[in-house]
Scaffold this active site. Structure first.
Site, PDB file in Angstrom:
ATOM      1  N   ALA A 182       0.851  -1.188  -0.098  1.00  0.00           N
ATOM      2  CA  ALA A 182      -0.051   0.055   0.075  1.00  0.00           C
ATOM      3  C   ALA A 182       0.961   1.140   0.036  1.00  0.00           C
ATOM      4  CB  ALA A 182      -0.930  -0.139   1.284  1.00  0.00           C
ATOM      5  N   SER A 183       0.488   2.346  -0.377  1.00  0.00           N
ATOM      6  CA  SER A 183       0.935   3.746  -0.620  1.00  0.00           C
ATOM      7  C   SER A 183       1.653   4.146   0.500  1.00  0.00           C
ATOM      8  CB  SER A 183       0.343   4.573  -1.372  1.00  0.00           C
ATOM      9  OG  SER A 183      -1.208   4.949  -0.663  1.00  0.00           O
ATOM     10  N   ARG A 184       0.955   3.799   1.714  1.00  0.00           N
ATOM     11  CA  ARG A 184       1.507   4.262   3.089  1.00  0.00           C
ATOM     12  C   ARG A 184       2.760   3.617   3.537  1.00  0.00           C
ATOM     13  NH1 ARG A 184      -3.325   1.326   3.890  1.00  0.00           N
ATOM     14  NH2 ARG A 184      -3.041  -0.648   5.060  1.00  0.00           N
ATOM     15  N   TYR A 185       2.950   2.419   3.085  1.00  0.00           N
ATOM     16  CA  TYR A 185       4.205   1.756   3.298  1.00  0.00           C
ATOM     17  C   TYR A 185       5.312   2.126   2.277  1.00  0.00           C
ATOM     18  CZ  TYR A 185       1.031  -0.963   5.970  1.00  0.00           C
ATOM     19  OH  TYR A 185      -0.177  -1.394   6.945  1.00  0.00           O
ATOM     20  N   THR A 186       5.144   2.395   1.256  1.00  0.00           N
ATOM     21  CA  THR A 186       6.097   2.505   0.396  1.00  0.00           C
ATOM     22  C   THR A 186       6.578   4.228   0.141  1.00  0.00           C
ATOM     23  OG1 THR A 186       4.724   3.022  -1.550  1.00  0.00           O
ATOM     24  CG2 THR A 186       5.534   0.697  -1.072  1.00  0.00           C
TER      25      THR A 186
END
Length: 849
Positions: free
Chosen positions: A123-127
């Site tokens: 997810a974009s919150r992790y990358t």
């Protein structure tokens, strides 16, 4: 028709034809998808969402030297300011820009799990993400009015309609997309080659397609692999549509002593290993694929792709690989469809037109940038000239300003007294007094001269179309140095499409022979036509050698036995053929049968004949064979001493270092390994070969003794027997060499020995070599010492090498290189001739001299 009636006088209702409304709305929707989502602009090769991502990341200051930021933050900025669509669509576009397996030159530097061909990203919150150096080039000079800016969706911000793109991004990174009623699919290309094509088109606007393909021969895929045939590529470059075949990079290797495997290290573009594995499993289940034992995926981030496909014994790996290419994604097609936006309209373009659009864009960018820089230089020159006028009498300027009632009066008086323009006067009024200390007439004059030269160059550039083209070409060549990388994809001719078409999938079980080189390597070949006898001669330490001897116990006098064709004092003839190796033995076998690898501990390890490399037709290169140690698993300290045929029914004779001899009855147990002899502690096997009763068993010891007698003096025994006394040895002596010679080849049998200093390094210090006819050595009884085979020279104390065989011996040095010797046929007890090169192995001729 739809009709609606209402009594509200303020509400206007019109009758609308449904079909007309649907047609009009569909066209609007289609054009929106084409322009705003699916198709890239031919100038910068980007779709709107990709362009907005790069522009917004540049505005956020996410340059390569800065730290990464959360991808969710980038997505939020793009969605809130420029791209009012779903966050998932923006994040998907961001992920593709960061994937090195999808982009030839990634434009986003991703940190974290951005997924693979088989798995989606986190997810974009992790990358996290930031721009790459290539992306900084794409957005360079945006503040110099090089492209048009257009309002965003709510008219509150401005965004570029196209990026400057100092390299042909559409060609380099390719693209794919599905619009309404049309689609685009373009492969990536090598940056150096794509830029070279753009430069060539700039400098040769009317060149043909062949000239362009000379510098841009075909796509270069990030995944590597190969492209088979260029006809489809040529069609696509000419018309904008075409198809080419992609093939994985695969090699055939031996992964275990009994197994050959297909190793896949590069896959076709956008094909993942899990998809290949699943198709293989489906093909095996449906019986479309045969000969596959297992599939292992050893892919990791450190070593990259590694897919191991084990081939069943009895199947030709080349044919299995050809079947995999036919039935799995290891070979797949790529359909080129160059649909792009040119002047806002979708068009299908060929290579030449695509380069023309890009080159025109770069020409426009450089022209606008030059005009912007020219305007700024003229403006600055105007101000500098005003300062030079004022600085000549700075005190009067200051006094004039102080005596003025207001700024308007001061500006008017400056313009009147010093003949300045309004801008010059305004600039002088806005200067702070402390800045005046930094000005000097010399510095201002230098700046003025530099500005005048810069203006002259820019005016020349803008006034000459040829100069402008050269400038664009030079800038492209500089960018090519920055983006330069080696080509990853191999371009192959169309005839490489068919692999192993004439190789059967299952290898037939046919008679063959295995050749053992003097260096111990094995090569398999079909039996020569009409040469059935050659496959009947089996041995490991002596090839087709012969010497006919009288019965055991004959007189010790020389010359007893058949007469030899070799005469003492004759020069040893040079071989007519020089090869990089010499033959030790020929073994009878069948292609789908087994061989026995014999170790010095008396063990026999079974291994399939198919594990031995096949020789090319009409060409046998023994040095290209396989070492038997690679075919079996040995224990610590164990060494291979020979290879035996399992189809030869003759008794097998062997000897040990302590002089024990044994003839083993033809008995092949049905198990992977067995023992030929029970050895005493500290003893080891030194040689073995098949032997009929009339054949001669030959022993050579380290102290230079040679003993030979008929094989019928040793009765055949079972596997568990310990053997019997074969040669009596002096204290400290041991058997160096043992072999068998057939009675039929006595006239050609020679004895070759090499004496050395045992304290010297055998592979560095040469010794002395001697060759004598075997017929000169009288036969002795079993268990005797034999006769002397070579007299030692001063400094020599033992033999390092011995060999008895038919024909002219072939001595070898380091790395199995042939050693040329000028030797005379000597008496059996003569000393040797010193050699210039250490001799490490010896064998006989592969074919008759």
């Amino acid at each position: 028709m739809t009709s609606t009636v209402t009594e509200d006088p303020q509400q206007r209702i019109e009758d609308v034809d449904v079909s007309t409304e649907m047609q009009h709305s569909y066209v609007e929707y289609a054009m929106s998808v084409i322009h705003s989502r699916a198709l890239p602009d031919a100038r910068d090769g980007l779709k709107p969402v990709q362009r907005r991502i790069l522009y917004m990341m540049r505005e956020m200051g996410l340059s390569p030297e800065k730290g990464h930021v959360k991808s969710a933050r980038v997505v939020g900025e793009v969605m809130g300011k420029l791209h009012p669509h779903g966050d998932s669509a923006i994040y998907d576009a961001l992920v593709r820009l960061a994937r090195d397996f999808a982009m030839e030159v990634p434009l986003v530097d991703g940190h974290g799990n951005f997924g693979s061909l088989d798995d989606g990203p986190a997810a974009s919150r992790y990358t996290e993400a930031r721009l790459t150096a290539a992306a900084m080039l794409m957005t360079d000079s945006l503040d110099e009015d090089v492209v048009e800016f257009v309002p965003n969706y709510d008219n509150q911000l401005q965004q570029p309609a196209v990026l400057p793109a100092p390299f042909p991004n559409l060609l380099i990174n390719g693209t794919s997309g599905i619009a309404v009623g049309m689609a685009t699919n373009m492969p990536p290309h090598n940056p150096r080659e794509a830029i070279a094509a753009a430069v060539h088109r700039l400098r040769h606007p009317h060149c043909d397609l062949d000239a362009l393909m000379a510098v841009l021969p075909g796509p270069d895929l990030p995944s590597g692999g190969s492209i088979i045939g260029l006809d489809g590529v040529h069609d696509a470059y000419r018309t904008g549509r075409g198809t080419f075949t992609m093939r994985a990079k695969a090699t055939i290797e031996r992964t275990s002593p009994r197994r050959q495997s297909i190793i896949v290290t590069e896959l076709p573009y956008m094909v993942g290993p899990e998809a290949v594995i699943q198709r293989i499993k489906d093909g095996v289940g449906a019986k479309k694929l045969k000969g596959i034992a297992n599939v292992h995926d050893l892919t990791d981030r450190s070593n990259g792709l590694r897919l191991i496909i084990d081939v069943k014994t009895g199947f030709a790996p080349e044919a299995v690989l050809a079947s995999l290419y036919r039935h799995t994604p290891l070979e797949t097609n790529f359909g080129i469809n160059n649909v792009v936006l040119v002047d806002g309209r979708p068009r299908t373009v060929g290579l030449a037109e695509l380069l023309d659009v890009y080159d025109a864009h770069r020409m426009d960018v450089v022209r606008r940038r030059s005009e912007h820089r020219l305007t700024r230089a003229r403006d600055r020159l105007h101000l500098v000239e005003g300062l030079l006028i004022a600085i000549l009498d700075i005190d009067e300027v200051i006094a004039l300003i102080r005596s003025s009632d207001d700024a308007e009066t001061a500006r008017t008086r400056l313009m009147s007294v010093f003949d300045l323009t309004e801008r010059q006067a305004e600039y002088i009024l806005e200067l702070r007094l402390r800045r005046l200390t930094r000005f000097s007439q010399v510095e201002l004059e230098a700046e003025r001269d530099d500005l005048r030269q810069r203006i002259a160059r820019l005016e020349e550039l803008l006034g000459d179309e040829g100069r402008l083209r050269d400038q664009v070409a030079r800038e492209l060549e500089e960018v090519a140095k920055t983006l330069d990388q080696p080509r990853r994809t191999v371009l192959l001719a169309e005839d490489a499409r068919v692999i192993a078409a004439d190789v059967p999938l299952e290898i037939p079980d046919e008679p063959c022979e295995v050749l053992v080189s003097a260096a111990g390597r094995l090569v398999r070949r079909a039996l020569p036509d009409g040469d059935g006898a050659s496959a009947d001669t089996t041995g490991t330490e002596a090839p087709d050698a012969a010497a006919t001897s009288p019965a055991a116990g004959a007189d010790d006098a020389a010359g007893v036995g058949v007469a030899s064709r070799w005469r003492i004092g004759d020069p040893l003839p040079r071989p007519r053929r020089r090869r990089a190796d010499a033959l030790r033995a020929r073994l009878r076998a069948t292609t789908r049968g087994d061989l026995g690898v014999v170790t010095d501990r008396g063990r026999v390890l079974r291994t399939p004949v198919l594990g031995v490399p096949a020789a090319a037709p009409n060409l046998v290169q023994l040095s290209a064979g396989v070492a038997p140690e690679r075919l079996v698993n040995l224990e610590r300290g164990e060494r291979v001493v020979g290879v035996i045929s399992l189809v030869d029914e003759r008794p097998l004779a062997l000897a040990t270092a302590r002089g024990v001899v044994k003839r083993v009855q033809h008995e092949i147990p049905d198990r992977p390994e067995w023992e030929l002899v029970t050895l005493h502690r500290g003893d080891r096997v030194v040689g073995l070969a098949a032997a009929d009763d009339a054949d001669e068993l030959v022993f050579v010891s380290e102290q230079g003794q040679l003993l030979h007698y008929r094989a019928d003096q040793v009765r055949p025994q079972g596997l568990a027997a310990q053997g019997m006394a074969g040669m009596r040895l002096a204290d400290g002596d041991r058997v160096l060499w043992f072999g068998v010679v057939a009675a039929a080849d006595a006239p050609d049998a020679l004895v070759f020995t090499v004496a050395v200093d045992s304290t010297a390094l055998a592979d560095i210090v040469p010794g002395s070599a001697k060759v004598s006819p075997l017929a000169d050595f009288p036969p002795k009884g079993r268990g005797t010492r034999g006769v002397r085979a070579q007299r030692m020279l001063k400094g020599e104390d033992q033999l390092s090498l011995a060999w008895v065989g038919r024909g002219v011996p072939r001595p070898l040095g380091a790395k199995a290189a042939p050693v040329s010797l000028d030797l005379l046929v000597a008496r059996r007890d003569a000393s040797g001739e010193p050699t210039d090169t250490p001799i490490l192995a010896v064998g006989g001729p592969l074919e008759a001299d």
